[in-house]
Design a protein around this motif. Structure first.
Motif, PDB file in Angstrom:
ATOM      1  N   ASN A  79      -4.203   6.591 -13.278  1.00  0.00           N
ATOM      2  CA  ASN A  79      -5.429   5.915 -13.688  1.00  0.00           C
ATOM      3  C   ASN A  79      -6.375   5.819 -12.494  1.00  0.00           C
ATOM      4  OD1 ASN A  79      -4.751   3.482 -12.162  1.00  0.00           O
ATOM      5  ND2 ASN A  79      -3.245   3.080 -13.767  1.00  0.00           N
ATOM      6  N   ALA A  80      -7.568   5.343 -12.744  1.00  0.00           N
ATOM      7  CA  ALA A  80      -8.608   5.361 -11.711  1.00  0.00           C
ATOM      8  C   ALA A  80      -8.257   4.506 -10.508  1.00  0.00           C
ATOM      9  CB  ALA A  80      -9.935   4.889 -12.323  1.00  0.00           C
ATOM     10  N   GLY A  81      -7.435   3.492 -10.701  1.00  0.00           N
ATOM     11  CA  GLY A  81      -7.119   2.599  -9.593  1.00  0.00           C
ATOM     12  C   GLY A  81      -5.879   2.968  -8.823  1.00  0.00           C
ATOM     13  N   ALA A  82      -5.211   4.047  -9.205  1.00  0.00           N
ATOM     14  CA  ALA A  82      -3.952   4.424  -8.568  1.00  0.00           C
ATOM     15  C   ALA A  82      -4.116   5.678  -7.726  1.00  0.00           C
ATOM     16  CB  ALA A  82      -2.873   4.657  -9.631  1.00  0.00           C
ATOM     17  N   PRO A  83      -3.305   5.831  -6.676  1.00  0.00           N
ATOM     18  CA  PRO A  83      -3.356   7.068  -5.893  1.00  0.00           C
ATOM     19  C   PRO A  83      -3.010   8.273  -6.767  1.00  0.00           C
ATOM     20  CG  PRO A  83      -2.068   5.373  -4.768  1.00  0.00           C
ATOM     21  CD  PRO A  83      -2.314   4.874  -6.152  1.00  0.00           C
ATOM     22  N   SER A  84      -3.626   9.400  -6.488  1.00  0.00           N
ATOM     23  CA  SER A  84      -3.326  10.621  -7.230  1.00  0.00           C
ATOM     24  C   SER A  84      -1.906  11.066  -6.933  1.00  0.00           C
ATOM     25  CB  SER A  84      -4.309  11.724  -6.829  1.00  0.00           C
ATOM     26  OG  SER A  84      -3.842  12.989  -7.249  1.00  0.00           O
ATOM     27  N   GLN A  85      -1.104  11.192  -7.980  1.00  0.00           N
ATOM     28  CA  GLN A  85       0.283  11.612  -7.800  1.00  0.00           C
ATOM     29  C   GLN A  85       0.359  12.990  -7.149  1.00  0.00           C
ATOM     30  OE1 GLN A  85       3.078  10.467 -10.924  1.00  0.00           O
ATOM     31  NE2 GLN A  85       3.803  12.579 -10.981  1.00  0.00           N
ATOM     32  N   ALA A  86      -0.485  13.917  -7.576  1.00  0.00           N
ATOM     33  CA  ALA A  86      -0.472  15.270  -7.019  1.00  0.00           C
ATOM     34  C   ALA A  86      -0.854  15.256  -5.545  1.00  0.00           C
ATOM     35  CB  ALA A  86      -1.412  16.171  -7.808  1.00  0.00           C
ATOM     36  N   ALA A  87      -1.863  14.478  -5.191  1.00  0.00           N
ATOM     37  CA  ALA A  87      -2.323  14.433  -3.808  1.00  0.00           C
ATOM     38  C   ALA A  87      -1.272  13.812  -2.891  1.00  0.00           C
ATOM     39  CB  ALA A  87      -3.636  13.661  -3.712  1.00  0.00           C
ATOM     40  N   VAL A  88      -0.667  12.718  -3.338  1.00  0.00           N
ATOM     41  CA  VAL A  88       0.358  12.060  -2.522  1.00  0.00           C
ATOM     42  C   VAL A  88       1.541  12.989  -2.304  1.00  0.00           C
ATOM     43  CG1 VAL A  88       2.006  10.161  -2.410  1.00  0.00           C
ATOM     44  CG2 VAL A  88      -0.328   9.733  -3.205  1.00  0.00           C
ATOM     45  N   ASN A  89       1.989  13.657  -3.356  1.00  0.00           N
ATOM     46  CA  ASN A  89       3.146  14.543  -3.215  1.00  0.00           C
ATOM     47  C   ASN A  89       2.819  15.778  -2.382  1.00  0.00           C
ATOM     48  OD1 ASN A  89       5.267  13.149  -4.554  1.00  0.00           O
ATOM     49  ND2 ASN A  89       4.287  13.592  -6.511  1.00  0.00           N
TER      50      ASN A  89
ATOM     51  N   THR B  80       0.832  -1.203   0.000  1.00  0.00           N
ATOM     52  CA  THR B  80       0.000   0.000   0.000  1.00  0.00           C
ATOM     53  C   THR B  80       0.866   1.252   0.000  1.00  0.00           C
ATOM     54  OG1 THR B  80      -0.137   0.239   2.418  1.00  0.00           O
ATOM     55  CG2 THR B  80      -1.739  -1.234   1.357  1.00  0.00           C
ATOM     56  N   ILE B  81       0.303   2.347  -0.502  1.00  0.00           N
ATOM     57  CA  ILE B  81       0.998   3.630  -0.475  1.00  0.00           C
ATOM     58  C   ILE B  81       1.134   4.112   0.963  1.00  0.00           C
ATOM     59  CG2 ILE B  81      -1.135   4.955  -0.799  1.00  0.00           C
ATOM     60  CD1 ILE B  81       2.359   5.835  -2.227  1.00  0.00           C
ATOM     61  N   ALA B  82       0.183   3.747   1.820  1.00  0.00           N
ATOM     62  CA  ALA B  82       0.255   4.145   3.226  1.00  0.00           C
ATOM     63  C   ALA B  82       1.496   3.561   3.890  1.00  0.00           C
ATOM     64  CB  ALA B  82      -1.004   3.700   3.961  1.00  0.00           C
ATOM     65  N   HIS B  83       1.747   2.271   3.674  1.00  0.00           N
ATOM     66  CA  HIS B  83       2.920   1.648   4.279  1.00  0.00           C
ATOM     67  C   HIS B  83       4.213   2.174   3.657  1.00  0.00           C
ATOM     68  CE1 HIS B  83       0.286  -1.933   5.676  1.00  0.00           C
ATOM     69  NE2 HIS B  83       0.513  -1.101   6.682  1.00  0.00           N
ATOM     70  N   ALA B  84       4.194   2.459   2.366  1.00  0.00           N
ATOM     71  CA  ALA B  84       5.387   2.982   1.709  1.00  0.00           C
ATOM     72  C   ALA B  84       5.759   4.359   2.263  1.00  0.00           C
ATOM     73  CB  ALA B  84       5.177   3.061   0.201  1.00  0.00           C
ATOM     74  N   THR B  85       4.765   5.229   2.407  1.00  0.00           N
ATOM     75  CA  THR B  85       5.053   6.563   2.936  1.00  0.00           C
ATOM     76  C   THR B  85       5.452   6.497   4.409  1.00  0.00           C
ATOM     77  OG1 THR B  85       2.708   6.964   3.428  1.00  0.00           O
ATOM     78  CG2 THR B  85       3.540   7.723   1.303  1.00  0.00           C
TER      79      THR B  85
ATOM     80  N   ASP C  59      -1.022  12.312  13.269  1.00  0.00           N
ATOM     81  CA  ASP C  59      -2.405  12.186  12.830  1.00  0.00           C
ATOM     82  C   ASP C  59      -2.529  12.262  11.309  1.00  0.00           C
ATOM     83  OD1 ASP C  59      -2.998  12.049  15.493  1.00  0.00           O
ATOM     84  OD2 ASP C  59      -3.801  14.095  15.639  1.00  0.00           O
ATOM     85  N   ALA C  60      -1.722  13.116  10.684  1.00  0.00           N
ATOM     86  CA  ALA C  60      -1.752  13.219   9.211  1.00  0.00           C
ATOM     87  C   ALA C  60      -1.349  11.903   8.577  1.00  0.00           C
ATOM     88  CB  ALA C  60      -0.847  14.345   8.745  1.00  0.00           C
ATOM     89  N   GLN C  61      -0.295  11.271   9.119  1.00  0.00           N
ATOM     90  CA  GLN C  61       0.155   9.995   8.569  1.00  0.00           C
ATOM     91  C   GLN C  61      -0.916   8.927   8.775  1.00  0.00           C
ATOM     92  OE1 GLN C  61       3.447   9.312   6.962  1.00  0.00           O
ATOM     93  NE2 GLN C  61       2.052   7.708   6.299  1.00  0.00           N
ATOM     94  N   CYS C  62      -1.545   8.929   9.925  1.00  0.00           N
ATOM     95  CA  CYS C  62      -2.595   7.934  10.204  1.00  0.00           C
ATOM     96  C   CYS C  62      -3.813   8.146   9.290  1.00  0.00           C
ATOM     97  CB  CYS C  62      -3.008   8.018  11.654  1.00  0.00           C
ATOM     98  SG  CYS C  62      -1.750   7.446  12.831  1.00  0.00           S
ATOM     99  N   PHE C  63      -4.244   9.382   9.131  1.00  0.00           N
ATOM    100  CA  PHE C  63      -5.397   9.657   8.279  1.00  0.00           C
ATOM    101  C   PHE C  63      -5.077   9.371   6.815  1.00  0.00           C
ATOM    102  CE2 PHE C  63      -7.094  12.373  11.805  1.00  0.00           C
ATOM    103  CZ  PHE C  63      -8.307  11.702  11.941  1.00  0.00           C
ATOM    104  N   PHE C  64      -3.834   9.638   6.401  1.00  0.00           N
ATOM    105  CA  PHE C  64      -3.443   9.331   5.032  1.00  0.00           C
ATOM    106  C   PHE C  64      -3.575   7.835   4.756  1.00  0.00           C
ATOM    107  CE2 PHE C  64      -0.259   8.138   1.835  1.00  0.00           C
ATOM    108  CZ  PHE C  64      -0.604   8.971   0.810  1.00  0.00           C
ATOM    109  N   GLY C  65      -3.257   7.047   5.757  1.00  0.00           N
ATOM    110  CA  GLY C  65      -3.359   5.597   5.607  1.00  0.00           C
ATOM    111  C   GLY C  65      -4.788   5.114   5.442  1.00  0.00           C
ATOM    112  N   LYS C  66      -5.749   5.923   5.877  1.00  0.00           N
ATOM    113  CA  LYS C  66      -7.152   5.537   5.769  1.00  0.00           C
ATOM    114  C   LYS C  66      -7.828   6.110   4.549  1.00  0.00           C
ATOM    115  CE  LYS C  66      -7.559   5.367  10.815  1.00  0.00           C
ATOM    116  NZ  LYS C  66      -8.200   5.966  12.017  1.00  0.00           N
ATOM    117  N   ALA C  67      -7.119   7.006   3.834  1.00  0.00           N
ATOM    118  CA  ALA C  67      -7.732   7.698   2.684  1.00  0.00           C
ATOM    119  C   ALA C  67      -7.934   6.740   1.513  1.00  0.00           C
ATOM    120  CB  ALA C  67      -6.855   8.875   2.262  1.00  0.00           C
TER     121      ALA C  67
END
Length: 217
Positions: free
Chosen positions: A142-152, A55-60, A209-217
């Motif tokens: 694509n629709a199944g991938a995290p938004s690059q702009a949002a993640v960055n 997951t992107i959550a675990h990677a970040t 909290d930001a990291q935790c909420f990001f993991g739930k997004a």
């Protein structure tokens, strides 16, 4: 898979490169034991590391934990520091996170021999940082991938806030991410719970909290 490549910034300025490499190995072992990995965190060649996550959550989260663990080794809590032990230099890293297929050629080698778009995008992400510390993500749009702009946007804000924390506050953040209570952190640091609460209000809890909420997004 979400791939992570890390690289030491300014490695030529380290006073003891062998000790620095030992610090990296210790850190990767700690982080790899604390969060799920799809592919082990390990040193590769030169000053680089790599690992893979589902997951992107675990990677970040991994990139943040690696940063904080390295800072902990360089600036340990007063009660755990030993006067006869030389603390390692502070190791600063930059991280690239990618997403894509990975082709493994030899799993039993160290580092694992592999290739594929997952590693190409991680390389593109780390190259985007130039020589600066930080974290960037490159992935498919694509629709199944995290938004690059949002993640960055999240990574830039997160890392920028961590930059404002002093060594003690970064240690508090690391323990908070591992679920320690403010009371336990106060005992570790040898300070009052009130002092810990103030540090949390000045940014520690915001990053956690930001990291935790990001993991739930």
């Amino acid at each position: 898979m979400f791939t992570v490549i890390g690289d030491i910034v300014g490695s030529r300025n380290l006073s003891d490169r062998a000790q620095a490499q030992r610090s990296v190995v210790t850190t990767l072992s700690r982080v790899g034991a604390s969060i799920p990995v799809a592919q082990r965190l390990e040193p590769t060649f030169g000053d680089e590391i790599q690992g893979g996550f589902q997951t992107i959550a675990h990677a970040t989260l991994a990139t943040l934990l690696i940063r904080l663990e390295l800072a902990w080794l360089a600036h340990p809590p007063p009660r755990s520091a030993q006067q006869d032990t030389k603390t390692p230099d502070l190791i600063v890293m930059r991280f690239g996170i990618g997403q894509g297929d990975v082709r493994v050629f030899e799993i039993d080698t160290q580092p694992i021999r592999q290739d594929g778009p997952g590693w190409h995008t991680a390389r593109d992400a780390i190259d985007a940082l130039g020589k600066k510390a930080g974290t960037r993500y490159v992935g498919p749009e694509n629709a199944g991938a995290p938004s690059q702009a949002a993640v960055n946007a999240f990574l830039i804000a997160r890392d920028g806030l961590v930059d404002t924390l002093n060594h003690r506050q970064q240690r508090m953040l690391l323990r908070a991410l591992h679920g320690d209570s403010q009371k336990a952190i106060a005992e570790l640091e040898g300070i009052s719970e009130s002092a810990v609460s103030q540090a949390f209000a000045r940014g520690v809890s915001a990053v956690r909290d930001a990291q935790c909420f990001f993991g739930k997004a």
